[in-house]
Design an enzyme around this catalytic site. Sequence first.
Site, PDB file in Angstrom:
ATOM      1  N   SER A 195       0.854  -1.194   0.000  1.00 14.97           N
ATOM      2  CA  SER A 195       0.000   0.000   0.000  1.00 14.97           C
ATOM      3  C   SER A 195       0.889   1.244   0.000  1.00 14.97           C
ATOM      4  O   SER A 195       2.024   1.189   0.513  1.00 14.97           O
ATOM      5  CB  SER A 195      -0.865   0.018   1.266  1.00 14.97           C
ATOM      6  N   TYR A 254      -1.562  -0.785  10.306  1.00 19.44           N
ATOM      7  CA  TYR A 254      -1.698  -1.108   8.873  1.00 19.44           C
ATOM      8  C   TYR A 254      -0.444  -0.672   8.114  1.00 19.44           C
ATOM      9  O   TYR A 254       0.113  -1.432   7.311  1.00 19.44           O
ATOM     10  CB  TYR A 254      -2.939  -0.408   8.311  1.00 19.44           C
TER      11      TYR A 254
HETATM   12  P1  NAP Z   1     -11.595  -5.732   0.386  1.00 16.13           P
HETATM   13  O1  NAP Z   1     -12.515  -5.270  -0.672  1.00 16.13           O
HETATM   14  O2  NAP Z   1     -11.938  -5.492   1.810  1.00 16.13           O
HETATM   15  O3  NAP Z   1     -11.290  -7.292   0.157  1.00 16.13           O
HETATM   16  C1  NAP Z   1     -10.447  -7.965   1.053  1.00 16.13           C
HETATM   17  C2  NAP Z   1     -10.260  -9.392   0.591  1.00 16.13           C
HETATM   18  O4  NAP Z   1      -9.383 -10.045   1.522  1.00 16.13           O
HETATM   19  C3  NAP Z   1     -11.569 -10.174   0.572  1.00 16.13           C
HETATM   20  O5  NAP Z   1     -11.584 -11.037  -0.535  1.00 16.13           O
HETATM   21  C4  NAP Z   1     -11.509 -10.970   1.871  1.00 16.13           C
HETATM   22  O6  NAP Z   1     -12.187 -12.212   1.759  1.00 16.13           O
HETATM   23  C5  NAP Z   1     -10.012 -11.240   1.969  1.00 16.13           C
HETATM   24  N1  NAP Z   1      -9.582 -11.573   3.328  1.00 16.13           N
HETATM   25  C6  NAP Z   1      -9.681 -10.821   4.456  1.00 16.13           C
HETATM   26  N2  NAP Z   1      -9.180 -11.504   5.503  1.00 16.13           N
HETATM   27  C7  NAP Z   1      -8.761 -12.703   5.030  1.00 16.13           C
HETATM   28  C8  NAP Z   1      -8.146 -13.843   5.618  1.00 16.13           C
HETATM   29  N3  NAP Z   1      -7.868 -13.896   6.929  1.00 16.13           N
HETATM   30  N4  NAP Z   1      -7.842 -14.899   4.823  1.00 16.13           N
HETATM   31  C9  NAP Z   1      -8.131 -14.876   3.497  1.00 16.13           C
HETATM   32  N5  NAP Z   1      -8.723 -13.834   2.882  1.00 16.13           N
HETATM   33  C10 NAP Z   1      -9.023 -12.755   3.643  1.00 16.13           C
HETATM   34  O7  NAP Z   1     -10.150  -5.065   0.201  1.00 16.13           O
HETATM   35  P2  NAP Z   1      -9.401  -4.520  -1.107  1.00 16.13           P
HETATM   36  O8  NAP Z   1      -9.535  -3.061  -1.116  1.00 16.13           O
HETATM   37  O9  NAP Z   1      -9.792  -5.321  -2.298  1.00 16.13           O
HETATM   38  O10 NAP Z   1      -7.890  -4.841  -0.658  1.00 16.13           O
HETATM   39  C11 NAP Z   1      -7.117  -5.888  -1.223  1.00 16.13           C
HETATM   40  C12 NAP Z   1      -5.668  -5.650  -0.841  1.00 16.13           C
HETATM   41  O11 NAP Z   1      -5.243  -4.378  -1.337  1.00 16.13           O
HETATM   42  C13 NAP Z   1      -5.421  -5.618   0.666  1.00 16.13           C
HETATM   43  O12 NAP Z   1      -4.190  -6.231   0.972  1.00 16.13           O
HETATM   44  C14 NAP Z   1      -5.348  -4.128   0.964  1.00 16.13           C
HETATM   45  O13 NAP Z   1      -4.609  -3.851   2.134  1.00 16.13           O
HETATM   46  C15 NAP Z   1      -4.685  -3.618  -0.288  1.00 16.13           C
HETATM   47  N6  NAP Z   1      -4.897  -2.192  -0.546  1.00 16.13           N
HETATM   48  C16 NAP Z   1      -6.136  -1.673  -0.740  1.00 16.13           C
HETATM   49  C17 NAP Z   1      -6.298  -0.313  -0.981  1.00 16.13           C
HETATM   50  C18 NAP Z   1      -7.636   0.335  -1.210  1.00 16.13           C
HETATM   51  O14 NAP Z   1      -7.691   1.576  -1.276  1.00 16.13           O
HETATM   52  N7  NAP Z   1      -8.731  -0.419  -1.360  1.00 16.13           N
HETATM   53  C19 NAP Z   1      -5.164   0.524  -1.015  1.00 16.13           C
HETATM   54  C20 NAP Z   1      -3.909  -0.041  -0.807  1.00 16.13           C
HETATM   55  C21 NAP Z   1      -3.786  -1.401  -0.588  1.00 16.13           C
HETATM   56  P3  NAP Z   1     -13.494 -12.570   2.645  1.00 16.13           P
HETATM   57  O15 NAP Z   1     -14.529 -11.529   2.352  1.00 16.13           O
HETATM   58  O16 NAP Z   1     -13.858 -13.931   2.168  1.00 16.13           O
HETATM   59  O17 NAP Z   1     -13.020 -12.518   4.061  1.00 16.13           O
END
Ligand code: NAP
Length: 246
Positions: free
Chosen positions: A141, A154
């Site tokens: 991130s 985080y």
């Molecule tokens: P999201 O929409 O909240 O999705 C999170 C995903 O992670 C879901 O598929 C969830 O599955 C899975 N997950 C959570 N806990 C888990 C566990 N213990 N074991 C296996 N799967 C798990 O988040 P996102 O925005 O797509 O984020 C994806 C990645 O990008 C993350 O690493 C996040 O930190 C990073 N990121 C996001 C942003 C942003 O602005 N959105 C920015 C920078 C980095 P379930 O629903 O089945 O639990």
Amino acid sequence: MSNKGCAVVTGASRGIGAAIAKALANDGYTVLINFSASEKKAIQVLDDIIANGGDGCAYKCDVSSYKEVSDMIAYAKNTCGRIDVLVNNAGISQQKLFTDITEEDWNKMVGINLSGVFNCCRSVLPHMIRQKSGRIINISSVWGVYGASCEVHYSAVKAGVIGLTKALAKEVAPSGITVNAVAPGCILTDMLTGELDSDTISSLARETPLGRLGTPEDVAGAVSFLASENAGFITGQILGVDGGFC
Ligand code: NAP
């Protein structure tokens, strides 16, 4: 569509992970769609991939459990015969003042966002080293690079993912394996809408030089590139996908 082998994408039931799973399936990989709770959404991602001529499976596993991850990677190896790409995307976020973060909050953050990456890399690498090929792409991130107020835990684990990426890249390069990370900026997913109100989200879009929030597909495009032949000489890099945010 030619089959390039097998890709494991953690946290692929929603958001960025779902877009990555679809992009890699479109690139010709058989994709293991990992989820921990959202089974229906994971199956919908699989249905979309199959409807588009791709192949894969949905697999429930909590990435913070070494045993569950080890079983998942063994399943992928036994089903596909090999594992070519690992995308460590699963993650959680939490907004809290540092002085309100509990030991439980800290351990959960480290367990999923950092130990989860260790568990997956540790389980998959013996197979990739034997193959003498493989691609590992970790989702960090911008906050892991620059730090965010009220997201110290985080930011700390996402910085840890960057350190892991750079060090592991050096160690496994002689085995023909690349390890890179993508550092997304503000991407419109449940993670953003679940933690921030609409005014804050609008101001983040305004603060982004390209004038909009990112989409999951913006991040998936970068992952697809890092998994491709064209990225064969790139390792240990952190690719910002942030619209110029930082
Ligand atoms: P999201 O929409 O909240 O999705 C999170 C995903 O992670 C879901 O598929 C969830 O599955 C899975 N997950 C959570 N806990 C888990 C566990 N213990 N074991 C296996 N799967 C798990 O988040 P996102 O925005 O797509 O984020 C994806 C990645 O990008 C993350 O690493 C996040 O930190 C990073 N990121 C996001 C942003 C942003 O602005 N959105 C920015 C920078 C980095 P379930 O629903 O089945 O639990």
